[in-house]
Design a protein around this motif. Structure first.
Motif, PDB file in Angstrom:
ATOM      1  N   ARG A  10       0.836  -1.208   0.000  1.00 41.21           N
ATOM      2  CA  ARG A  10       0.000   0.000   0.000  1.00 41.21           C
ATOM      3  C   ARG A  10       0.870   1.258   0.000  1.00 41.21           C
ATOM      4  NH1 ARG A  10      -2.727  -2.747   3.942  1.00 41.21           N
ATOM      5  NH2 ARG A  10      -1.978  -1.305   5.546  1.00 41.21           N
ATOM      6  N   ARG A  14       0.787   3.774  -3.146  1.00 40.87           N
ATOM      7  CA  ARG A  14       0.357   5.171  -2.966  1.00 40.87           C
ATOM      8  C   ARG A  14       1.396   6.128  -3.543  1.00 40.87           C
ATOM      9  NH1 ARG A  14      -4.701   5.653  -2.170  1.00 40.87           N
ATOM     10  NH2 ARG A  14      -5.644   4.525  -0.441  1.00 40.87           N
ATOM     11  N   THR A  18       0.837   8.709  -6.693  1.00 41.76           N
ATOM     12  CA  THR A  18       1.106  10.146  -6.615  1.00 41.76           C
ATOM     13  C   THR A  18       1.979  10.590  -7.780  1.00 41.76           C
ATOM     14  OG1 THR A  18       0.935  10.122  -4.197  1.00 41.76           O
ATOM     15  CG2 THR A  18       2.115  11.963  -5.193  1.00 41.76           C
ATOM     16  N   ASP A  96      -6.741   3.024  -7.407  1.00 36.22           N
ATOM     17  CA  ASP A  96      -6.854   3.702  -6.110  1.00 36.22           C
ATOM     18  C   ASP A  96      -7.981   3.100  -5.282  1.00 36.22           C
ATOM     19  OD1 ASP A  96      -6.215   5.948  -4.251  1.00 36.22           O
ATOM     20  OD2 ASP A  96      -8.240   6.583  -4.782  1.00 36.22           O
ATOM     21  N   ARG A 123      -1.432  10.992  -0.013  1.00 36.93           N
ATOM     22  CA  ARG A 123      -0.807   9.732  -0.407  1.00 36.93           C
ATOM     23  C   ARG A 123       0.642   9.614   0.035  1.00 36.93           C
ATOM     24  NH1 ARG A 123      -3.370   9.332  -6.481  1.00 36.93           N
ATOM     25  NH2 ARG A 123      -5.485   8.818  -5.836  1.00 36.93           N
TER      26      ARG A 123
END
Length: 682
Positions: A10, A14, A18, A96, A123
């Motif tokens: 995760r 993330r 981004t 997402d 994020r």
């Protein structure tokens, strides 16, 4: 890992999302002019591989789909078809959503998202805040224990002195003693004492090095933990730019987004709440503020609208300023809708702009004629107000008809990271945000003009107010005639000079608000912690400039001649350091580079005190003091030896020549020096 197999995935995903979002928006804006497609393909490949490792085929498939869309444009330059950009963004949204589903619910309880605010995540949050706070508490506790250990080398030093005395007692006094019956036992004891001294020397050396290394490691750990505790404001910009882009697309408007001030680092909790409010403000700006292309051209504007976000620090507050270059708020429409709904009295013909804007912030009012996904329901700004009030802040609106609207979301400083200048004030460490410091200057007493409204000095040919920080913060009056290290501070469009005792360093600190039980002070924005967990004041530039503008009419002690001191040292560094310290304390300082020159100066001018080095070419410090003690005109002048020699016999020799003080350079301390000088100079 078994409890949360996706924890690290995760985090990585993330970060990749981004980067993905930023590059896709750059691709849409600038075309494939700088290898954007190739960068996106690398990101998609990395995400696909990571997803397959944790057995997430849906995410891997969507990343592969992004590759399929982009591969045909790898070697091309110029614009990418809009539908291809939309396809990539849609795939990112699906990824997402899946990543959100992978987050474990605490204690098995489902996470309930608020329907009022958008649910975009920050994020770049890499660490759990509670865990970081626990780390910081642990570092502080470890430093407390380490400070206790710092006493150990001193204890060992005392043991070394005792060992030296023991060796002196056991040492043979002559050849006759060597043949005495007790000599054999004494010789063994003497050898044992020598081993003891050697062992103590080794332990003291190794312990000191270990303590210093632990101190450096703990400082580094604290810095890293504090930075992880915070999130840079620019982590919002990609998602906010996406919000502006998607809202404009849905309304067939071309709108650009610009974000500034992203280097400010803030508490993640604050940034999370503000993010939802900002999304609503930006959507409102695009939906209600930015005009359609035809209307903008008729008004002499560019076809593309502009929405900006600036993050800045204002004293003890952080300000998020959102601006658009649209049509502004239709105040007549606001009054008409509010009157129709009974919020305002319909019998009143006209309300002021401020009152109408306050009504708009209450919610329940929309000037849009139709209901869409982004406007028309009369909700939004009330949600913004409630989110900011939850943080103890406020929302300010400024409207310019035909030019746009400015929203300021002002929240109190909870925790933030700032670059600061570190200074010493009355023996205390104080910091001031470095972006507010225009320059540092040396100010002599005759540079400052005092009047009924306080002090002032000339800076860049303009008179600006001057304030003594020791007086303003701690009530310490400064001797007349003293020199200052002064900082020229800019805030709220004005300048002021603040006098401090010494400039020490620059640093990045994490600023926290003062505890509620601490009385508020207009010049203080908050506090930071030093490496050992001790609080240090952080000044508010706005408060400092405001205080300086009011001034102090009795800032100095009653005027008296500055006491002259002679510094005799062959080291330029030592002379300059001692001169700076003494002049800051209000003394008039003369310098000599040798004992001979010092004697010549002392015979032509009466000094209140002389600071003299021991080791100098020609006449040494001991001889210098012997010379002045034998001179009837100079014999009563106090003299202090400042030297690198710390052996007991050197200290004793200083006493023998009747020096009033002996300071070892390796243990030099400004406060102790001044404390030693004050009673000797009267």
């Amino acid at each position: 890992m078994a409890r949360d197999p996706h924890k690290y995935f995760r985090i990585e995903a993330r970060e990749l999302l981004t980067q993905f979002g930023a590059v896709v928006l750059e691709l849409e804006r600038d075309g494939n002019s700088g290898g954007q497609v190739q960068r996106l393909l690398r990101l998609a490949h990395t995400l696909k591989g990571a997803a397959r490792v944790v057995k997430e085929p849906n995410i891997a498939d969507r990343a592969h789909a992004i590759e399929d869309v982009l591969v045909p444009f790898r070697e091309m330059s110029g614009d990418i078809p809009r539908e291809c950009v939309d396809a990539v963004l849609n795939s990112l949204d699906e990824i997402d959503g899946r990543i959100r589903e992978l987050a474990p619910a605490p204690d098995g309880t489902p996470v309930v998202q608020s329907a009022a605010l958008p649910t975009e995540d920050i994020r770049t949050v890499r660490a759990d805040i509670a865990e970081m706070d626990a780390v910081l508490d642990g570092v502080t506790e470890a430093h407390t224990i380490l400070n206790g250990l710092r006493l150990a080398p001193r204890k060992l030093e005392q043991a070394q002195h005792l060992t030296a005395l023991l060796l002196d007692q056991l040492a043979p006094r002559g050849a006759r003693e060597s043949y005495s019956p007790a000599f054999a036992g004494q010789k063994t004891a003497y050898a044992t004492a020598q081993d003891l001294r050697k062992g103590l020397n080794g332990v003291r050396s190794h312990l000191g090095l270990a303590i210093d290394q632990m101190d450096r490691e703990l400082n580094q750990l604290r810095d890293v933990a504090e930075q992880l505790r915070l999130v840079s404001a620019d982590s919002l910009f990609v998602s906010l730019e996406r919000t502006v882009r998607d809202t404009g697309r849905s309304l067939d408007k071309k709108v650009a987004f610009e974000g500034t001030g992203g280097d400010i680092r803030l508490d993640a909790h604050v940034l999370g709440l503000v993010q939802g409010a900002l999304v609503q403000v930006l959507r409102n700006a695009v939906a209600h503020g930015i005009e359609p292309a035809g209307e903008r051209q008729a008004a002499g504007k560019t076809v593309e609208g502009l929405v900006t976000l600036n993050v800045s620090r204002r004293g003890r507050q952080i300000v998020f300023t959102c601006r658009d270059d649209g049509r502004g708020v239709d105040l007549e429409a606001v009054q008409r809708v509010a009157s129709r709904r009974g919020i305002l009295d319909s019998r009143t013909k006209s309300y002021g702009a401020e009152e109408l804007l306050r009504v708009l912030m209450r919610g329940g009012i929309s000037t849009s004629d139709t209901v869409t996904e982004v406007s028309g329901r009369g909700i939004g700004l009330d949600v913004v107000r409630e989110a900011i009030e939850q943080l103890g802040g406020e929302v300010v609106i400024r409207n310019q008809a035909g030019k746009g609207v400015t929203f300021e979301l002002i929240v109190p400083l909870s925790v933030a990271s700032l670059e600061v200048l570190v200074v010493e004030v009355s023996g205390n460490i104080v910091t001031i945000p470095i972006d507010a410091v225009r320059t540092a200057i040396r100010v002599m007493a005759n540079d400052i003009s005092w009047g009924s409204d306080g002090g002032s000095l000339l800076y860049d040919k303009v008179a600006i107010p001057f304030i003594s920080l020791p007086r303003a913060l701690f009530g310490t009056r400064s001797p007349a005639g003293r020199a200052w290290s002064a900082l020229v501070v800019a805030a709220s469009g004005s300048l002021a000079a603040i006098g401090v005792d010494r400039l020490l360093d620059t640093a990045r600190v994490v600023v926290r608000p003062l505890p509620e039980f601490v009385p508020a002070h207009g010049m203080i924005a908050g506090a930071s912690l030093d490496a050992e967990g001790n609080p240090q004041l952080v000044l508010d530039p706005d408060g400092v400039v405001a205080k300086a503008s009011h001034g102090f009419t009795a800032d100095l002690e009653p005027n008296s001649p500055a006491r002259p001191i002679l510094v005799v040292d062959d080291s330029l560094t030592t002379r300059m350091l001692e001169q700076s310290i003494l002049e800051s304390a209000g003394y008039d300082v003369d310098l000599a580079t040798s004992g001979e020159e010092g004697l010549e100066r002392a015979r032509h001018k009466r000094y209140a005190l002389i600071l003299v080095d021991v080791e100098m070419p020609g006449m040494d410090g001991f001889t210098f003091i012997q010379q002045i003690r034998s001179d009837p005109a100079l014999h009563d002048i106090p003299a202090i030896l400042v030297t690198s020699r710390a052996e007991p016999e050197d200290v004793q020799r200083g006493l023998d020549v009747r020096a009033q003080g002996y300071i070892v350079k390796s243990e030099f301390d400004q406060a102790k020096l001044i404390a030693m000088i004050r009673p000797l100079t009267g």
